[in-house]
Scaffold this motif. Structure first.
Motif, mmCIF file in Angstrom:
data_model
loop_
_atom_site.group_PDB
_atom_site.id
_atom_site.type_symbol
_atom_site.label_atom_id
_atom_site.label_comp_id
_atom_site.label_asym_id
_atom_site.label_seq_id
_atom_site.Cartn_x
_atom_site.Cartn_y
_atom_site.Cartn_z
ATOM 1 N N ARG A 116 -11.181 -14.098 15.631
ATOM 2 C CA ARG A 116 -9.837 -13.528 15.772
ATOM 3 C C ARG A 116 -8.777 -14.631 15.732
ATOM 4 N NH1 ARG A 116 -6.542 -12.187 20.175
ATOM 5 N NH2 ARG A 116 -5.221 -10.353 19.831
ATOM 6 N N MET A 117 -9.099 -15.768 16.366
ATOM 7 C CA MET A 117 -8.131 -16.861 16.408
ATOM 8 C C MET A 117 -7.832 -17.382 15.002
ATOM 9 S SD MET A 117 -8.146 -20.356 18.677
ATOM 10 C CE MET A 117 -9.614 -21.101 17.974
ATOM 11 N N ARG A 118 -8.875 -17.565 14.192
ATOM 12 C CA ARG A 118 -8.645 -18.087 12.844
ATOM 13 C C ARG A 118 -7.873 -17.083 11.983
ATOM 14 N NH1 ARG A 118 -12.268 -21.883 9.054
ATOM 15 N NH2 ARG A 118 -12.214 -23.024 10.998
ATOM 16 N N LYS A 119 -8.193 -15.796 12.119
ATOM 17 C CA LYS A 119 -7.501 -14.770 11.333
ATOM 18 C C LYS A 119 -6.011 -14.744 11.631
ATOM 19 C CE LYS A 119 -11.435 -11.633 10.712
ATOM 20 N NZ LYS A 119 -12.031 -10.324 11.088
ATOM 21 N N HIS A 120 -5.643 -15.095 12.885
ATOM 22 C CA HIS A 120 -4.229 -15.075 13.286
ATOM 23 C C HIS A 120 -3.609 -16.477 13.277
ATOM 24 C CE1 HIS A 120 -5.586 -11.145 14.761
ATOM 25 N NE2 HIS A 120 -4.312 -10.770 14.662
ATOM 26 N N ASN A 121 -4.266 -17.410 12.548
ATOM 27 C CA ASN A 121 -3.753 -18.787 12.420
ATOM 28 C C ASN A 121 -3.544 -19.468 13.773
ATOM 29 O OD1 ASN A 121 -3.692 -18.881 9.582
ATOM 30 N ND2 ASN A 121 -1.724 -17.825 9.535
ATOM 31 N N GLY A 122 -4.440 -19.169 14.713
ATOM 32 C CA GLY A 122 -4.362 -19.813 16.016
ATOM 33 C C GLY A 122 -4.936 -21.218 15.984
ATOM 34 N N LEU A 123 -4.641 -21.978 17.008
ATOM 35 C CA LEU A 123 -5.128 -23.360 17.091
ATOM 36 C C LEU A 123 -5.194 -23.791 18.553
ATOM 37 C CD1 LEU A 123 -5.836 -25.713 15.053
ATOM 38 C CD2 LEU A 123 -3.543 -26.606 15.554
ATOM 39 N N VAL A 124 -6.321 -24.369 18.937
ATOM 40 C CA VAL A 124 -6.444 -24.952 20.276
ATOM 41 C C VAL A 124 -6.893 -26.395 20.128
ATOM 42 C CG1 VAL A 124 -6.992 -22.756 21.400
ATOM 43 C CG2 VAL A 124 -8.852 -24.209 20.568
ATOM 44 N N LYS A 157 -12.562 -26.274 28.392
ATOM 45 C CA LYS A 157 -11.798 -25.226 27.728
ATOM 46 C C LYS A 157 -10.774 -25.829 26.775
ATOM 47 C CE LYS A 157 -12.143 -21.859 31.508
ATOM 48 N NZ LYS A 157 -11.372 -21.030 32.467
ATOM 49 N N GLY A 158 -10.445 -25.036 25.732
ATOM 50 C CA GLY A 158 -9.425 -25.480 24.803
ATOM 51 C C GLY A 158 -8.026 -25.307 25.379
ATOM 52 N N ILE A 159 -7.102 -26.139 24.921
ATOM 53 C CA ILE A 159 -5.700 -26.064 25.329
ATOM 54 C C ILE A 159 -4.904 -25.448 24.185
ATOM 55 C CG2 ILE A 159 -3.692 -27.376 26.103
ATOM 56 C CD1 ILE A 159 -6.102 -27.456 28.025
ATOM 57 N N LYS A 160 -4.235 -24.334 24.447
ATOM 58 C CA LYS A 160 -3.458 -23.681 23.400
ATOM 59 C C LYS A 160 -2.383 -24.616 22.853
ATOM 60 C CE LYS A 160 -3.974 -18.858 24.885
ATOM 61 N NZ LYS A 160 -3.251 -17.645 25.317
ATOM 62 N N SER A 161 -2.247 -24.625 21.531
ATOM 63 C CA SER A 161 -1.240 -25.498 20.913
ATOM 64 C C SER A 161 0.166 -25.127 21.365
ATOM 65 C CB SER A 161 -1.344 -25.408 19.388
ATOM 66 O OG SER A 161 -1.265 -24.065 18.959
ATOM 67 N N SER A 162 0.395 -23.854 21.671
ATOM 68 C CA SER A 162 1.727 -23.415 22.096
ATOM 69 C C SER A 162 2.091 -23.911 23.487
ATOM 70 C CB SER A 162 1.806 -21.887 22.072
ATOM 71 O OG SER A 162 0.804 -21.320 22.912
ATOM 72 N N SER A 163 1.085 -24.379 24.257
ATOM 73 C CA SER A 163 1.357 -24.849 25.617
ATOM 74 C C SER A 163 1.672 -26.333 25.675
ATOM 75 C CB SER A 163 0.158 -24.542 26.528
ATOM 76 O OG SER A 163 -0.950 -25.361 26.196
#
Length: 497
Positions: free
Chosen positions: A222-230, A243-249
């Motif tokens: 789901r993350m890749r489909k929505h261009n997410g990144l951690v 755990k991964g750190i959200k790029s938006s944080s």
């Protein structure tokens, strides 16, 4: 004196990066050029506003922030006053003398260095031309200042004297001694601020040496489909930790869309290829195995990321130059520097006793070779001493390998460029070398020891000479047998009729 100029979109990010260092005691604000107050009396807002105000006047420029790092030789300890003077004169030389800037000295490495944060946007909204600023202005400026103030010249410094980013502390993260987000954020922001990279793969190659990786998730996640990144911490073996750190944080929000915008602007400049090409080629020419290849490049300030699949097979190679702060795929430096080309030039593991012994044996025979008898005489001498030759081709051309008759072929030692060039120049092709190797067993059966061969030396020399003559007569230069070549010529003449 080495200066590196990095352009970016965010003034705030560059100022915050340096101010965080100040807050930790790892940096000091030395000087504020063309500010209304002394540096020590400026608030954060005032430091930022002076630069941001000009950046907001930009008519066309995207990269409004100019972040410059200037490092000195480890033996040099310059006074704050001299650092200020050098910064002002350097900025004048690169046509930034009329721009406001903040000058910070950093104390987080063994090498004394300073950072300058400014903008190329002038008060009329036009941008200072920074095309090829490194070659046209920065290098002449540093060379002038080295001469004027008697500084150790950059050309005389060892290539491994780089301004380093401290890797994420994996043990501290594992045991909860340091916050994961803080460690990862520090690395990510430093890399984005300082390095040039043109893809997510290149960005990750830089991050990996600091124990961090940008993760898009599994292929159909789901993350890749929505261009997410951690962003995640990793072990040196690539194993993910915590755990991964959200790029938006992370401050500056280094999300995938932000990075994609950076790729077009921060791709490594072609002029940096020459240094990295020369170093890689010089190391390969020494005849080293993989472990020693990586160590030698590391000593020259170059980190090597070998891309491997789940089975451990290498499918790509990337080089990160921590001196020029650039990154290149091997094949972008030189076609023969693809992962296949590099591995074809690496020697077998010298820590294996059989390999180490064979290397000494081959080098001993070759070092005692008399080349006066010509190529056939040389080959006969090597063969009678128990040296077998087999060959192949890689992207750089023919490769010849030599080994004792009782050593497994995978332990054979690749002959260096000097000997290889001699063999090629005198007509030994891979096809001829392999023809000799295939037919050698008919002359030297396994049941014959080296001692037995010495006893029949006269007979064997005749047989070996006949085999070598046969190889040069039967096998054409391009690897096609003379019989097949004659047949092809006949067919060609027949078609013309």
């Amino acid at each position: 004196m080495v200066a590196r100029i990095i352009e970016g979109e965010e003034i705030r990010g560059a100022v915050e990066y340096n101010e965080e260092k100040v807050a930790k005691g790892a940096a000091e604000l030395l000087y504020a050029h063309l500010y209304a107050k002394e540096a020590s009396n400026l608030s954060f807002k005032e430091k930022l506003f002076r630069l941001q105000h000009l950046a907001d006047l930009a008519q066309r420029a995207d990269n409004v922030c100019t972040h410059i790092s200037i490092g000195f030789h480890p033996s040099e300890k310059l006074s704050p006053e001299l650092l200020r003077r050098l910064a002002v004169e350097y900025m004048e030389k690169i046509d930034f003398g009329n721009q406001p800037f903040l000058l910070y000295e950093h104390f987080d490495t063994a090498i004394q260095h300073m950072h300058v944060v400014t903008t190329k946007i002038k008060d009329d909204g036009k941008a200072i031309d920074t095309s090829f600023i490194g070659i046209k202005k920065s290098i002449p400026a540093t060379e002038y200042l080295e001469e004027k103030y008697g500084l150790i010249k950059a050309k005389e410094q060892k290539s491994n004297e780089t301004i380093a980013i401290k890797a994420a502390d994996i043990k501290a993260i594992e045991y909860g001694e340091k916050p994961t987000k803080k460690e990862i954020s520090r690395v990510v922001r430093s890399v984005i601020s300082l390095y040039e990279f043109g893809s997510l793969a290149e960005f990750n190659s830089i991050l990996r040496q600091f124990n961090v990786v940008a993760d898009q998730g599994e292929e159909n996640s789901r993350m890749r489909k929505h261009n997410g990144l951690v962003y995640r911490a990793i072990q040196t073996n690539g194993e993910l930790i915590g755990k991964g750190i959200k790029s938006s944080s992370i401050y500056g929000k280094p999300k995938l869309d932000f990075l994609q915008g950076q790729f077009k602007k921060k791709k490594a400049r072609p002029e940096h290829r020459e240094r990295i090409y020369r170093i890689i080629d010089d190391v390969l020419n020494k005849g080293v195995d993989e472990k020693r290849f990586l160590k030698e490049l590391s000593d020259n300030g170059i980190y090597v990321h070998i891309h491997r699949n789940k089975e451990g097979l290498a499918y790509g190679i990337t080089f990160v130059d921590n001196l020029t702060l650039t990154v290149f795929k091997g094949s972008d430096i030189e076609r023969s520097f693809s992962v296949k080309g590099i591995f074809s030039r690496l020697q077998p593991d010298e820590d294996i006793p059989a390999v180490s012994w064979n290397k000494q044996f081959v080098n001993s025979i070759i070092s005692q070779t008399d080349y006066k008898p010509g190529i056939k005489g040389v080959l006969c001498k090597w063969l009678s001493a128990g040296v077998h030759i087999n060959a192949g081709n890689n992207e750089s051309g023919p490769v010849f390998l030599a080994g004792h008759s009782k050593i497994l072929p995978e332990y054979y030692w690749k002959l260096d460029r000097r000997v290889t060039n001699y063999l090629i120049a005198n007509g030994l092709t891979p096809a001829r070398a392999n023809y000799i190797d295939r037919n050698l067993a008919k002359i030297l059966p396994d049941r014959f020891s080296i001692e037995a061969m010495h006893a029949f030396s006269s007979y064997l020399n005749v047989q070996l000479n006949n085999l070598i003559d046969s190889a040069f007569e039967v096998i054409h230069d391009d690897g096609i047998s003379s019989e097949l070549l004659k047949e092809a010529k006949k067919k060609k003449r027949y078609r013309r009729r």
